[in-house]
Motif scaffolding. Structure first.
Motif, PDB file in Angstrom:
ATOM      1  N   TYR A   1       0.835  -1.205   0.000  1.00  0.00           N
ATOM      2  CA  TYR A   1       0.000   0.000   0.000  1.00  0.00           C
ATOM      3  C   TYR A   1       0.872   1.259   0.000  1.00  0.00           C
ATOM      4  O   TYR A   1       0.592   2.232  -0.723  1.00  0.00           O
ATOM      5  N   CYS A   2       1.946   1.245   0.805  1.00  0.00           N
ATOM      6  CA  CYS A   2       2.859   2.385   0.848  1.00  0.00           C
ATOM      7  C   CYS A   2       3.538   2.583  -0.513  1.00  0.00           C
ATOM      8  O   CYS A   2       3.681   3.704  -0.991  1.00  0.00           O
ATOM      9  N   ASN A   3       3.949   1.489  -1.134  1.00  0.00           N
ATOM     10  CA  ASN A   3       4.592   1.575  -2.445  1.00  0.00           C
ATOM     11  C   ASN A   3       3.663   2.206  -3.477  1.00  0.00           C
ATOM     12  O   ASN A   3       4.078   3.027  -4.297  1.00  0.00           O
ATOM     13  N   GLU A   4       2.391   1.811  -3.432  1.00  0.00           N
ATOM     14  CA  GLU A   4       1.418   2.357  -4.388  1.00  0.00           C
ATOM     15  C   GLU A   4       1.269   3.871  -4.217  1.00  0.00           C
ATOM     16  O   GLU A   4       1.181   4.615  -5.196  1.00  0.00           O
TER      17      GLU A   4
ATOM     18  N   ILE B   1       3.554   5.940  -2.825  1.00  0.00           N
ATOM     19  CA  ILE B   1       4.817   6.598  -3.153  1.00  0.00           C
ATOM     20  C   ILE B   1       4.956   6.779  -4.654  1.00  0.00           C
ATOM     21  O   ILE B   1       5.489   7.796  -5.130  1.00  0.00           O
ATOM     22  N   MET B   2       4.451   5.828  -5.432  1.00  0.00           N
ATOM     23  CA  MET B   2       4.562   5.898  -6.887  1.00  0.00           C
ATOM     24  C   MET B   2       3.786   7.068  -7.485  1.00  0.00           C
ATOM     25  O   MET B   2       3.986   7.426  -8.648  1.00  0.00           O
TER      26      MET B   2
ATOM     27  N   VAL C   1       8.272  12.904  -2.344  1.00  0.00           N
ATOM     28  CA  VAL C   1       7.533  11.910  -1.558  1.00  0.00           C
ATOM     29  C   VAL C   1       7.440  12.366  -0.103  1.00  0.00           C
ATOM     30  O   VAL C   1       8.469  12.634   0.538  1.00  0.00           O
ATOM     31  N   PRO C   2       6.241  12.498   0.460  1.00  0.00           N
ATOM     32  CA  PRO C   2       6.099  12.911   1.864  1.00  0.00           C
ATOM     33  C   PRO C   2       6.812  11.935   2.793  1.00  0.00           C
ATOM     34  O   PRO C   2       6.793  10.718   2.571  1.00  0.00           O
ATOM     35  N   VAL C   3       7.426  12.476   3.828  1.00  0.00           N
ATOM     36  CA  VAL C   3       8.230  11.641   4.711  1.00  0.00           C
ATOM     37  C   VAL C   3       7.385  10.597   5.420  1.00  0.00           C
ATOM     38  O   VAL C   3       7.874   9.501   5.762  1.00  0.00           O
ATOM     39  N   HIS C   4       6.079  10.867   5.657  1.00  0.00           N
ATOM     40  CA  HIS C   4       5.270   9.889   6.387  1.00  0.00           C
ATOM     41  C   HIS C   4       5.099   8.599   5.575  1.00  0.00           C
ATOM     42  O   HIS C   4       5.039   7.512   6.145  1.00  0.00           O
ATOM     43  N   TRP C   5       5.025   8.709   4.236  1.00  0.00           N
ATOM     44  CA  TRP C   5       4.925   7.490   3.421  1.00  0.00           C
ATOM     45  C   TRP C   5       6.250   6.734   3.423  1.00  0.00           C
ATOM     46  O   TRP C   5       6.264   5.497   3.458  1.00  0.00           O
ATOM     47  N   ARG C   6       7.351   7.476   3.388  1.00  0.00           N
ATOM     48  CA  ARG C   6       8.658   6.825   3.409  1.00  0.00           C
ATOM     49  C   ARG C   6       8.891   6.100   4.728  1.00  0.00           C
ATOM     50  O   ARG C   6       9.393   4.967   4.757  1.00  0.00           O
TER      51      ARG C   6
ATOM     52  N   THR D   1      14.970  -3.379  -1.004  1.00  0.00           N
ATOM     53  CA  THR D   1      14.092  -2.546  -1.835  1.00  0.00           C
ATOM     54  C   THR D   1      13.428  -1.460  -0.997  1.00  0.00           C
ATOM     55  O   THR D   1      13.346  -0.296  -1.412  1.00  0.00           O
ATOM     56  N   CYS D   2      12.966  -1.819   0.189  1.00  0.00           N
ATOM     57  CA  CYS D   2      12.373  -0.815   1.090  1.00  0.00           C
ATOM     58  C   CYS D   2      13.389   0.261   1.462  1.00  0.00           C
ATOM     59  O   CYS D   2      13.063   1.455   1.492  1.00  0.00           O
ATOM     60  N   CYS D   3      14.627  -0.164   1.728  1.00  0.00           N
ATOM     61  CA  CYS D   3      15.664   0.801   2.119  1.00  0.00           C
ATOM     62  C   CYS D   3      15.981   1.776   0.983  1.00  0.00           C
ATOM     63  O   CYS D   3      16.110   2.980   1.205  1.00  0.00           O
ATOM     64  N   VAL D   4      16.111   1.246  -0.230  1.00  0.00           N
ATOM     65  CA  VAL D   4      16.469   2.091  -1.371  1.00  0.00           C
ATOM     66  C   VAL D   4      15.350   3.077  -1.683  1.00  0.00           C
ATOM     67  O   VAL D   4      15.581   4.267  -1.906  1.00  0.00           O
ATOM     68  N   ILE D   5      14.115   2.593  -1.690  1.00  0.00           N
ATOM     69  CA  ILE D   5      12.980   3.454  -2.049  1.00  0.00           C
ATOM     70  C   ILE D   5      12.700   4.492  -0.966  1.00  0.00           C
ATOM     71  O   ILE D   5      12.426   5.655  -1.255  1.00  0.00           O
ATOM     72  N   SER D   6      12.789   4.073   0.290  1.00  0.00           N
ATOM     73  CA  SER D   6      12.410   4.979   1.382  1.00  0.00           C
ATOM     74  C   SER D   6      13.558   5.853   1.868  1.00  0.00           C
ATOM     75  O   SER D   6      13.334   6.933   2.423  1.00  0.00           O
TER      76      SER D   6
END
Length: 361
Positions: free
Chosen positions: A9-12, A14-15, A22-27, A63-68
């Motif tokens: 859900y977070c990935n969707e 963020i995209m 990207v807002p920090v709360h989603w990251r 993947t979570c680390c790189v994206i966030s």
């Protein structure tokens, strides 16, 4: 699994944003849900654990680390601890030993290049006073420091980056962002998240064009960061000028550039002072002064720091004034450092398998 669903859900969400907005709360939510998912997965492992299971866990967390960007208190520390332990387990499973082996360097051969307007090569490393004075010029000029400034780095010696076996022992199962295509200005260019071992096997070893470019792999994989030592030159504080308008907030911005023969960074400019350290292989580099900016035909919009001209095959009918742009050029060899001043246009082509580190300050 609810935690995995929250991650998706977070990935969707963020995209829906440009990466810089990207807002920090989603990251933070992505990072936390990713960590919870991984901790649940680790808790379910038993003595029958397989390499594939551990690789999946590494892939999910990386993947979570790189994206966030791993935001939140201690999130990066916890993630690095988990990822390093899992990578060590996987490496030991494949090698059948916990001892560090001797690493052999990969043999390479570069393409010979004839230089018409060579960049200045200093006969010895400059003093810090001279370097600061040089950087403080209104328009400082590029130069190459001789070998010896960085040859004490572990990346040249006990942990040679020229050994694919060493790099795989540290990062084989880590997920990294790779540019697919000759250069980012091409229509068919794209980015892909892939396992580091796949990048080595399918691109580095086969000279198939792909580039791990301008990625802070040292933030992602601290074991590699231990293999380099930032030169003291990076800690000077040059004055602000018309070309150097902002500092890096007392941080040294470190990026990796790793790819096979033929990878290209099109003609572009950056806002900072840059020491480009060549650790593996060699690169052909051409530099053009910012006073010649009108001759290189900068693009419009977000890519205004990139030229429209194909440097080594220019279309003079479309870009006639490019012929008027004076330039310097070099082949940057292993162990050398090229100083690139702010706003100098530079074009880079790998002559063989190449691993460089850019240090912005």
């Amino acid at each position: 699994m609810r935690a995995k669903g929250l991650t998706d859900y977070c990935n969707e969400n963020i995209m829906q944003y440009h990466f810089s907005n990207v807002p920090v709360h989603w990251r933070r939510m992505l990072m936390d849900s990713g960590l919870v998912t991984v901790l649940i997965q680790l808790g379910s492992l038993d003595e029958r654990v397989t390499e594939a299971q551990v690789q999946d866990i590494v892939g999910d967390l990386d993947t979570c680390c790189v994206i966030s960007g791993s935001p939140g208190p201690d999130r990066r520390w916890i993630s690095n601890l988990i990822l390093d332990e899992l990578q060590t387990w996987l490496t030991n499973q494949r090698s059948g030993t916990t001892k560090e082996p001797a690493y052999e360097k990969v043999a390479r051969s570069s393409t010979k290049v004839t230089l018409t307007y060579p960049i200045q090569r200093l006969p010895e490393p400059p003093s810090f006073e001279w370097f600061l004075q040089h950087c403080n010029r209104d328009i400082p000029t590029p130069f190459i420091m001789p070998k010896g400034v960085i040859e004490h780095w572990p990346a040249f010696n006990e942990h040679p980056w020229s050994s694919m076996d060493y790099l795989l022992s540290v990062a084989a199962d880590r997920i990294v962002p790779v540019e697919i295509g000759s250069q980012y200005t091409d229509a068919d260019w794209g980015q892909k998240m892939m396992r580091f071992s796949d990048f080595i096997q399918h691109h580095i070893m086969k000279d198939d064009i792909a580039y791990l470019a301008q990625h802070d792999v040292f933030y992602q994989i601290p074991r590699l960061e231990k293999d380099i030592i930032v030169p003291d030159y990076c800690y000077i504080e040059p004055r602000l000028t018309e070309l150097y308008r902002c500092r890096t907030n007392n941080q040294i911005l470190k990026n990796a550039w790793f790819g096979p023969k033929g990878t290209i960074s099109p003609l572009h400019q950056d806002p900072y002072h840059n020491l480009l350290a060549q650790v593996v292989g060699s690169k052909y580099i051409r530099l053009i002064s910012p006073v010649n900016t009108s001759f290189v035909y900068p693009r419009d919009g977000l890519m205004s720091n990139t030229s429209q001209v194909d440097v080594e095959n220019p279309n003079h009918a479309i870009y006639p004034r490019f012929k008027e742009a004076d330039y310097f050029e070099c082949v940057l060899e292993e162990g050398e450092i090229l100083y690139i001043p702010p706003k100098w246009w530079h074009y880079v082509r790998s002559l063989e398998t190449s691993f460089s580190v850019s240090l912005w300050f």
